[in-house]
Design a protein around this motif. Sequence first.
Motif: not given
Length: 258
Positions: A11-33
């Motif tokens: 919803l806010n792609p220009k404002k949101f910035c995730i710097k934690s690799f573990n958080t990014i990895n967890r999100l991508l695992l959720l989206f992978d399927c």
Amino acid sequence: MVRKQIKNMFLNPKKFCIKSFNTINRLLLLFDCFVKYTKPTGPYTKFISLGQNCIPRTFFTNWGIKPTKAMGELSMPFDLMYGTNKNIIVNIFNNFRCFFEDLCFDNEEKIFSHTDGRAHYNHDIDLDNDTKKFKERYKNRINNFINAINTKENILFIYNDCYYGKSKEKYINCLFRLLKLKRKGLPFGLLVFDLECDKKLDCKKINKEIVVIREPFPYKEYIWYKEEHCNSKEGIEFMTKLKNKVIEYLDSCKNSNK
């Protein structure tokens, strides 16, 4: 918490910035399927380096596979820098919004880097300590990367793994899932160089869609860009073997489309 992060990310792609690799990895695992992946069925038309150093860009250009800058090939952010695997993933995930944070100039080495050591720009010594010119250069390279990653061209991403920590395979799998997300169903491939003498990747832990080319450096002290190493008998043999393996893979991609 994760659902809220996912919602904010889209919803806010220009404002949101995730710097934690573990958080990014967890999100991508959720989206992978849910993310579609179209495996290339023919030859690649574009080659993009993902680092971790300048080996992918340099080798593919020297071998005549990737066009030179003089031929009109645009430079990209990971071409001529050394960056950690986390840095590469975080930057691509966030569309480089945090790229210039903690930027500093090393007066001893005469290069730009970051205070946390996540990346070093040793090929930009011509800029001296001119932060404005550095930012202009890399803003252009970032725009080139973002434009390229959104094209319909059949892209081969090349990544040289030179990370000495644990769980190397986890970062490579995360990178592949991230490329799936960014490509949005468009065809691409990920080629990984596994060149370190004493740190072999465990291919059983790596996604089968990722191509890993293993060709260890001739010896542990080998420095690929030093003439006394690369022009030695061992260096020439190493480069020939690696090039032949890459050409063999690219030829197999062409044959798959016949």
